[in-house]
Design a protein around this motif. Sequence first.
Motif, mmCIF file in Angstrom:
data_model
loop_
_atom_site.group_PDB
_atom_site.id
_atom_site.type_symbol
_atom_site.label_atom_id
_atom_site.label_comp_id
_atom_site.label_asym_id
_atom_site.label_seq_id
_atom_site.Cartn_x
_atom_site.Cartn_y
_atom_site.Cartn_z
ATOM 1 N N ALA A 162 11.214 -0.671 9.822
ATOM 2 C CA ALA A 162 10.870 0.218 9.010
ATOM 3 C C ALA A 162 11.985 0.442 7.967
ATOM 4 O O ALA A 162 11.994 0.680 6.718
ATOM 5 N N LYS A 163 13.422 0.415 8.681
ATOM 6 C CA LYS A 163 14.499 0.584 7.614
ATOM 7 C C LYS A 163 14.487 -0.785 6.632
ATOM 8 O O LYS A 163 14.801 -0.441 5.359
ATOM 9 N N ASP A 164 14.184 -1.918 6.851
ATOM 10 C CA ASP A 164 14.124 -3.076 5.916
ATOM 11 C C ASP A 164 12.879 -2.778 4.777
ATOM 12 O O ASP A 164 13.262 -2.704 3.635
ATOM 13 N N ALA A 165 12.076 -2.053 5.284
ATOM 14 C CA ALA A 165 10.815 -1.901 4.506
ATOM 15 C C ALA A 165 11.192 -1.037 3.348
ATOM 16 O O ALA A 165 11.026 -0.909 2.245
ATOM 17 N N ALA A 166 11.961 0.112 4.050
ATOM 18 C CA ALA A 166 12.337 1.239 3.099
ATOM 19 C C ALA A 166 13.420 0.758 2.146
ATOM 20 O O ALA A 166 13.425 1.181 0.993
ATOM 21 N N ASP A 167 14.304 -0.039 2.586
ATOM 22 C CA ASP A 167 15.232 -0.905 1.620
ATOM 23 C C ASP A 167 14.710 -1.344 0.406
ATOM 24 O O ASP A 167 15.034 -1.150 -0.747
ATOM 25 N N TYR A 168 13.535 -2.290 0.836
ATOM 26 C CA TYR A 168 12.801 -3.074 -0.121
ATOM 27 C C TYR A 168 12.163 -1.797 -1.317
ATOM 28 O O TYR A 168 12.022 -2.186 -2.420
ATOM 29 N N TYR A 169 11.584 -0.850 -0.570
ATOM 30 C CA TYR A 169 10.837 -0.015 -1.352
ATOM 31 C C TYR A 169 11.958 0.801 -2.399
ATOM 32 O O TYR A 169 11.643 1.059 -3.567
ATOM 33 N N ASN A 170 13.209 1.393 -1.997
ATOM 34 C CA ASN A 170 14.127 1.966 -2.764
ATOM 35 C C ASN A 170 14.731 0.852 -3.680
ATOM 36 O O ASN A 170 14.874 1.312 -5.146
ATOM 37 N N ASN A 171 14.748 -0.278 -3.509
ATOM 38 C CA ASN A 171 15.277 -1.273 -4.605
ATOM 39 C C ASN A 171 14.420 -1.625 -5.523
ATOM 40 O O ASN A 171 14.571 -1.507 -6.894
ATOM 41 N N ALA A 172 13.025 -1.400 -5.129
ATOM 42 C CA ALA A 172 11.930 -1.754 -6.175
ATOM 43 C C ALA A 172 11.907 -0.553 -6.939
ATOM 44 O O ALA A 172 11.718 -0.669 -8.366
ATOM 45 N N ALA A 173 12.098 0.768 -6.685
ATOM 46 C CA ALA A 173 11.921 1.797 -7.233
ATOM 47 C C ALA A 173 12.964 1.883 -8.302
ATOM 48 O O ALA A 173 12.879 2.058 -9.636
ATOM 49 N N LYS A 174 14.320 1.675 -7.627
ATOM 50 C CA LYS A 174 15.528 1.460 -8.919
ATOM 51 C C LYS A 174 15.294 0.438 -9.878
ATOM 52 O O LYS A 174 15.483 0.702 -11.150
ATOM 53 N N LYS A 175 14.485 -0.630 -9.821
ATOM 54 C CA LYS A 175 14.481 -1.738 -10.803
ATOM 55 C C LYS A 175 13.351 -1.103 -11.573
ATOM 56 O O LYS A 175 13.611 -1.564 -12.756
ATOM 57 N N GLN A 178 6.499 9.662 -9.192
ATOM 58 C CA GLN A 178 5.511 10.743 -10.012
ATOM 59 C C GLN A 178 4.872 10.041 -11.140
ATOM 60 O O GLN A 178 3.920 10.164 -11.676
ATOM 61 N N HIS A 179 5.771 9.362 -12.011
ATOM 62 C CA HIS A 179 5.491 8.722 -13.072
ATOM 63 C C HIS A 179 4.654 7.343 -12.934
ATOM 64 O O HIS A 179 3.867 7.009 -13.643
ATOM 65 N N ILE A 180 4.960 6.709 -12.006
ATOM 66 C CA ILE A 180 4.199 5.253 -11.822
ATOM 67 C C ILE A 180 3.599 5.124 -10.443
ATOM 68 O O ILE A 180 2.839 4.248 -10.446
ATOM 69 N N GLY A 181 3.694 5.878 -9.431
ATOM 70 C CA GLY A 181 2.988 5.933 -8.359
ATOM 71 C C GLY A 181 3.603 5.061 -7.188
ATOM 72 O O GLY A 181 4.303 4.007 -7.534
ATOM 73 N N GLU A 182 3.311 5.414 -6.111
ATOM 74 C CA GLU A 182 3.955 4.654 -4.762
ATOM 75 C C GLU A 182 3.253 3.141 -4.668
ATOM 76 O O GLU A 182 4.036 2.342 -4.570
ATOM 77 N N GLU A 183 2.121 3.216 -5.128
ATOM 78 C CA GLU A 183 1.559 1.694 -4.947
ATOM 79 C C GLU A 183 2.045 0.736 -5.863
ATOM 80 O O GLU A 183 2.220 -0.349 -5.396
ATOM 81 N N ARG A 184 2.425 1.401 -7.104
ATOM 82 C CA ARG A 184 3.079 0.201 -7.996
ATOM 83 C C ARG A 184 4.450 -0.099 -7.504
ATOM 84 O O ARG A 184 4.976 -1.332 -7.460
ATOM 85 N N ILE A 185 5.186 0.794 -6.851
ATOM 86 C CA ILE A 185 6.457 0.463 -6.296
ATOM 87 C C ILE A 185 6.487 -0.403 -5.212
ATOM 88 O O ILE A 185 7.302 -1.438 -4.819
ATOM 89 N N LYS A 186 5.289 -0.177 -4.351
ATOM 90 C CA LYS A 186 4.909 -1.054 -3.026
ATOM 91 C C LYS A 186 4.742 -2.494 -3.565
ATOM 92 O O LYS A 186 5.160 -3.424 -3.046
ATOM 93 N N GLN A 187 3.972 -2.616 -4.642
ATOM 94 C CA GLN A 187 3.531 -3.912 -5.215
ATOM 95 C C GLN A 187 4.920 -4.622 -5.529
ATOM 96 O O GLN A 187 5.081 -5.865 -5.266
ATOM 97 N N GLU A 188 5.737 -4.099 -6.263
ATOM 98 C CA GLU A 188 7.073 -4.653 -6.715
ATOM 99 C C GLU A 188 8.019 -5.018 -5.481
ATOM 100 O O GLU A 188 8.571 -5.950 -5.552
ATOM 101 N N ALA A 189 8.037 -4.153 -4.530
ATOM 102 C CA ALA A 189 8.761 -4.298 -3.206
ATOM 103 C C ALA A 189 8.159 -5.499 -2.567
ATOM 104 O O ALA A 189 9.009 -6.280 -2.058
ATOM 105 N N LEU A 190 7.065 -5.646 -2.715
ATOM 106 C CA LEU A 190 6.262 -6.868 -1.804
ATOM 107 C C LEU A 190 6.736 -8.113 -2.607
ATOM 108 O O LEU A 190 7.004 -9.051 -2.074
ATOM 109 N N GLU A 191 6.823 -8.071 -3.925
ATOM 110 C CA GLU A 191 7.000 -9.207 -4.910
ATOM 111 C C GLU A 191 8.550 -9.560 -4.632
ATOM 112 O O GLU A 191 8.925 -10.682 -4.672
ATOM 113 N N ILE A 192 9.339 -8.615 -4.315
ATOM 114 C CA ILE A 192 10.643 -9.027 -3.987
ATOM 115 C C ILE A 192 11.048 -9.460 -2.652
ATOM 116 O O ILE A 192 11.572 -10.383 -2.198
#
Length: 430
Positions: free
Chosen positions: A21-34, A56-70
Amino acid sequence: METKIEKLPENVVKVEIELPAKDAADYYNNAAKKLAQYVNIPGFRKGKAPRNVVEQHIGEERIKQEALEIALPRIFADVVRENNYDIVAQPYVESYTYNLGESLKIVAKIELRPEVTLGKYKGITVEVEEYKTPEDALQKSIDSLLEQHATTVVVKDRKTTANDVIVFDFDGYSNGEKIEHGDAKNYTLDLAHSSFIPGFAEQLVDRTIGEDFEIEVKFPEEYHEKKLAGQPATFKCKVNEIKSKVLPELNDEFAAKVGPFKTVDDLKADIQKYLDTQKADMDRTNSEKAVFEKVVSDAKVDIQASMIDRETDQLIEEYKQKLQMQGFTWEQALEAQGYDAIHNSLKEDAAVRVKNSLVIDKIAKEENITVSQEDFSSKLTELSQMYQIDPQTMVKQLSQTPGVFNALSQQALNEKVTRFLSENNTVKLK
């Protein structure tokens, strides 16, 4: 990271991956910053908005997609390295579960290189039919050379012969309709070397200047324009001019004109040297081919359909490019031959190419045959000479399509393995 591996048919492995979970959260946070760097959010400078505002502006799913791409390239790289997999295609995700605060679960499939079992590939003997230079090859070469330097003179007092060059008008019709691009005025045609429809040039013989006449022909069954394939046609013709070819005399003066030769004997000796070299080249090529085909036929490999399908798609793209270079379109080819005929033919070629490539790679691995920088530079030089482009410009152009570099490296490897097989096996010419 935890993984569970399951072997499937067709050289595929199913991989179940669980990322903490920690690694998954790190990828998510980095994707949000990007992503925040590219979003205009009122009241915040780009990249400075907090995560909840970005969500709120782009949605969790879009951030998750970016996180997965990373994450996915790194995750798959670890899986491949840890399991020492030799993959032939990019891994693909079947499903995933990505909930914030929980571990990231991924189900993916990875396609592996088929295992090749080589037969005997050193110390074998293969019989090959020896290339025989035709007995009249020297005379035909001389005749062709004389033909190339022939001149023409206009004649008016006789009918056309099969060796004339004529200037004529023609207008073609098939099934009562005018043939598109089937007409011309003052067209020059060498009757002895015509590329027109079979039977066309022959009917232009024994004609007089100014004569109006019709000829009947039939388009070949495999003619590229489907509408005309196998159809009868009528051409209205009129001969405007007859030119007789005058061959130069075969003497020392002619020999000196066509090359650095002092006598006719020097010219003949040079042609014979070329014919001897051609025979040696043909024998070498046929020998290399026979040895390679023997080695490939004795090798066993279970090739998955997906590899052949991808190679077929590649061959179709190459075929389209060849058509374009020849002035045709893919649509014209489809109309003339049909998709199934083209696809099935190329699929057979693809299966051969895939097996050949796998066997070559296996032999290269067994014998530690590699492509050096010198080998690669040599291929680049060949390519630049072929297209008459300096090597530096060639490299710049090829850098636009990186796949070409891989193709050149593979080609160099193919040649080194072929040479290795030729040197380590025996060919008997029969």
